[in-house]
Write an enzyme that holds these catalytic residues in place. Structure first.
Site, PDB file in Angstrom:
ATOM      1  N   GLU A 465       0.779  -0.745   0.254  1.00  0.00           N
ATOM      2  CA  GLU A 465       0.205  -0.045  -0.367  1.00  0.00           C
ATOM      3  C   GLU A 465       0.682   0.878   0.338  1.00  0.00           C
ATOM      4  O   GLU A 465       0.172   1.767  -0.980  1.00  0.00           O
ATOM      5  CB  GLU A 465      -1.023  -0.041   1.018  1.00  0.00           C
ATOM      6  CG  GLU A 465      -1.780  -1.334   1.214  1.00  0.00           C
ATOM      7  CD  GLU A 465      -2.227  -1.142  -0.073  1.00  0.00           C
ATOM      8  OE1 GLU A 465      -3.031  -0.291  -1.007  1.00  0.00           O
ATOM      9  OE2 GLU A 465      -3.166  -2.597  -0.517  1.00  0.00           O
ATOM     10  N   HIS A 468       1.609   2.118  -3.435  1.00  0.00           N
ATOM     11  CA  HIS A 468       0.838   2.794  -4.366  1.00  0.00           C
ATOM     12  C   HIS A 468       0.584   4.263  -3.670  1.00  0.00           C
ATOM     13  O   HIS A 468       0.822   4.922  -4.512  1.00  0.00           O
ATOM     14  CB  HIS A 468      -0.679   2.824  -3.416  1.00  0.00           C
ATOM     15  CG  HIS A 468      -1.163   0.540  -4.445  1.00  0.00           C
ATOM     16  ND1 HIS A 468      -1.188   0.726  -5.573  1.00  0.00           N
ATOM     17  CD2 HIS A 468      -1.331  -0.113  -3.332  1.00  0.00           C
ATOM     18  CE1 HIS A 468      -1.243  -0.454  -5.884  1.00  0.00           C
ATOM     19  NE2 HIS A 468      -2.165  -0.338  -4.863  1.00  0.00           N
ATOM     20  N   HIS A 471       3.055   6.160  -5.118  1.00  0.00           N
ATOM     21  CA  HIS A 471       2.735   6.239  -6.966  1.00  0.00           C
ATOM     22  C   HIS A 471       2.078   8.086  -6.775  1.00  0.00           C
ATOM     23  O   HIS A 471       1.945   8.081  -7.436  1.00  0.00           O
ATOM     24  CB  HIS A 471       2.386   5.292  -6.936  1.00  0.00           C
ATOM     25  CG  HIS A 471       1.531   5.108  -8.683  1.00  0.00           C
ATOM     26  ND1 HIS A 471       0.945   4.287  -9.622  1.00  0.00           N
ATOM     27  CD2 HIS A 471       2.186   6.098  -9.588  1.00  0.00           C
ATOM     28  CE1 HIS A 471       1.179   4.133 -11.421  1.00  0.00           C
ATOM     29  NE2 HIS A 471       2.137   5.693 -11.291  1.00  0.00           N
TER      30      HIS A 471
HETATM   31 ZN   LIG Z   1      -2.636  -2.832  -5.261  1.00  0.00          ZN
END
Ligand SMILES: [Zn+2]
Length: 673
Positions: A465, A468, A471
């Site tokens: 996580e 992410h 990102h």
């Molecule tokens: Zn994922």
């Protein structure tokens, strides 16, 4: 008094003013925000001036800022801290929002302006990101059916509405079948089960008002039962019930629904001018076309099947030694595989846990981000939606980058699983915005004063996580609609799955996996066992997954089958599905594919991302190690900062110099020759 959701937020770093928001504020705020968004859209559509990029595409991009604030705040609390009122609001909001957005796509005046700009795109002198925003905006409208007229437009509306009815029915039938089955056990039938499973079976019996312990079709009961029960007859009963979900005849049978869904999807794709539904669906994905997906799945299938057949032979030997005659069956696999696992990879979870403290794993994830990208994390004391949430200000060289919120503990008000969401996406135009990113997990909360300890899977989830989140936090694009994780479905798991690899870097574990009481680093022998266990039974797991992914793909890439079950059998036969393994999700309960459109002809995407993350981490290793600064710079420059501002394959090639090959994945799963 003004609604706190709609007011200007003068909170630190413009976080949502959670303390000032009452549940009763959400519905009126949504009404106001929808009206405002409609008015903004109407003003764009009816603008007497000739369409320009600024007055149409950019104006659309900037419209709905109040709606964004209301929805991002609402969905944060609805997912991570719900209550009956919020659940009711969620039920009310979802058809309202569906209708609102359908209305925008059906606005013919608006579409005419976008289409006019598209026609003259070469004369507009747009830069790369502007040209892409125009392309994506138009494509969104066209794919939604905005270019259809007359009877075709009418038919498209009817298909969409029927598909949404069928998707809901599919889910509800599945729930009914799962709730409707149980296997009552006598005390003697519990023999051989671990104590915690006996306790769970007794608790399930009480909950269902049965006379004794029961096994239900809840994954947390049936999977361990298949793993641990020495009673072959009971395992067979349980397994047969598990695979019959959605195919029991009568009112809850999903087989005809599946056939109708496939036929309607094909018709929808044809109306939009595509050969097949898979061609329509994959157009916006990194894979691009069905053949690319097929090639990947077959490349993985062959070695995975070979490994699974080898493993099946070993398990069959164990079964014969148990005195059971005949071939290994699907209800035998988990049982004999668990016995083999205990023997070959004995990993004591209880001894492992004290080395994986939540706080130290958060530090580890942040330290890696510092070493790779120069990010600094400073704890923030701000009110959030729940006292368990923690926030950090993220800076680089003294400049504000983002706010990171970690909401790590399980509670009854949180839905299960783990996810990363943004309360605000990064953007430069029309208004500059710095991201607010949330990681939500479901780790067990320790008792007062004790340190929170994780399992190895939990620690991986935390890194996943956080990948992410990076990102989102490192996003550096012009337009918010292509920021951060706004990328193709088969590309979005690259940053997250890639970041998991840093947890496995020996120096990271040496520095951060320290014992909660003694402070000692995790012993190497334990670390080796942890890493080995991750690829155990990879043949089985890969086969059950790839079989499902191939059936999903073939269903959507040709004439829709009148009898999906017969077609499924034909596909499995053609790839030589091993007898002792079933699809992970067979058609009548393949919710990824039939409960909605999300993963239809897209179930492959988990593996697609895995091919890339394995290959991308190999690039670091080839270059000089996990913290190679040149690779870190490329990762940020070409992938993490770029969001969806360019095609995924261009971004990947810019980072790696070539498209990924399947070798690193096979090696990672222990399937390489
Ligand atoms: Zn994922």
């Amino acid at each position: 008094m003004t609604n706190a959701l709609l007011a200007d937020w003068d909170t630190p770093l413009q976080l949502p003013p959670f303390a000032a928001i009452a549940d009763d504020d959400f519905a009126p705020a949504l009404e106001t925000a929808l009206i405002e968004h409609k008015a903004e859209i109407a003003a764009i559509a009816e603008n007497p001036a000739a369409p320009s990029f600024e007055n149409t595409v950019l104006a659309l991009e900037g419209a709905g800022s109040a709606l964004d604030k209301v929805l991002s705040t609402f969905f944060s609390v609805a997912g991570a801290d719900t209550n009956p009122k919020r659940q009711e609001l969620q039920r009310d909001f979802s058809p309202k929002l569906a209708e609102h957005f359908a209305g925008i796509y059906a606005d013919t005046a608006l579409f005419a302006r976008i289409e006019a700009l598209w026609e003259q795109r070469d004369a507009l002198h747009l830069d790369g990101e502007e040209a892409r925003l125009l392309m994506l905006t138009r494509r969104g409208f066209v794919r939604a059916g905005a270019a259809l007229t007359g009877a075709d437009a009418e038919r498209m509306r009817a298909i969409k509405s029927r598909l949404s009815v069928l998707g809901t029915a599919f889910t509800q039938n599945l729930l009914a079948d799962e709730a409707g089955w149980q296997m009552e056990l006598a005390e003697a039938d519990l023999e051989g089960l671990p104590d915690w499973l006996k306790a769970s079976a007794r608790a399930a019996g009480e909950e269902r008002g049965a006379a004794g312990p029961v096994i239900t079709l809840s994954r947390s009961l049936i999977t361990p039962f298949l793993q641990f029960s020495p009673r072959r007859d009971l395992r067979e009963l349980a397994w047969r019930a598990w695979v019959a979900r959605g195919a029991n005849g009568g009112e809850t049978d999903n087989r005809e629904i599946a056939a109708e869904v496939l036929a309607l999807r094909e018709e929808r794709a044809k109306l939009l001018g595509y050969e097949t539904f898979a061609a329509y669906k994959l157009e916006t994905e990194m894979a691009g076309a069905p053949d690319k997906v097929r090639d990947l799945l077959h490349a993985v299938w062959t070695p995975a099947r070979a490994r699974a057949e080898e493993d099946a032979a070993k398990l069959a030997e164990r079964m014969a030694a148990d005195g059971v005659n005949g071939p290994l069956q699907p209800w035998d696999w988990h049982y004999y595989s668990e016995a083999r696992r205990r023997e070959e990879h004995d990993l004591d979870e209880t001894a492992l846990k004290p080395y994986l403290q939540l706080d130290r794993m958060i530090e580890a994830a942040m330290d890696c981000a510092h070493r790779l990208f120069g990010l600094e994390f400073k704890p923030l004391d701000v009110p959030l939606y729940h006292p368990d949430c923690r926030a950090w200000e993220v800076t680089r060289n003294g400049t504000h980058c983002a706010v990171f919120v970690g909401d790590y503990f399980a509670r009854a008000s949180k839905r299960s699983g783990a996810w990363c969401s943004a309360m605000r996406m990064q953007a430069k135009k029309p208004d500059p915005k710095a991201p607010i990113v949330v990681n939500v997990c479901n780790f067990a909360k320790p008792s007062q004063g004790a340190p929170a300890l994780l399992s190895y899977d939990d620690a991986r989830t935390l890194f996943h996580e956080f990948g992410h989140a990076l990102h989102q936090m490192l996003s550096d694009v012009t337009f918010g609609s292509m920021a951060g994780t706004s990328v193709a479905r088969d590309f979005v798991e690259l940053p997250s799955q890639l970041y998991e690899h840093w947890l496995e870097v020996p120096e990271v574990l040496r520095n951060f996996a320290t014992h909660a009481e003694t402070g000692e680093a995790m012993p190497q022998a334990m670390l080796d066992k942890v890493l080995e266990a991750a690829t155990y039974d990879a043949g089985f797991q890969t086969v059950e997954y790839v079989a499902s992914a191939l059936v999903d793909l073939e269903f959507h890439d040709g004439p829709p089958p009148a009898d999906p079950m017969a077609r499924q059998a034909e596909i499995l036969d053609s790839i030589g599905m091993p007898d002792a393994i079933a699809m992970r999700h067979a058609t009548p309960h393949f919710a990824h594919v039939f409960a909605g459109d999300g993963y239809s002809s897209g179930y492959y995407s988990y593996m697609w991302s895995e091919v890339m993350d394995a290959d991308a981490f190999a690039a670091f290793e080839e270059a000089g190690g996990a913290f190679d600064p040149a690779m870190a710079d490329k990762l940020e420059r070409f992938i993490l900062s770029k969001g969806g501002s360019a095609e995924a394959d261009e971004l990947y090639i810019a980072f790696r110099g070539k498209m990924p090959e399947v070798d690193a994945l096979l090696k990672g799963r222990g399937l390489a020759a």
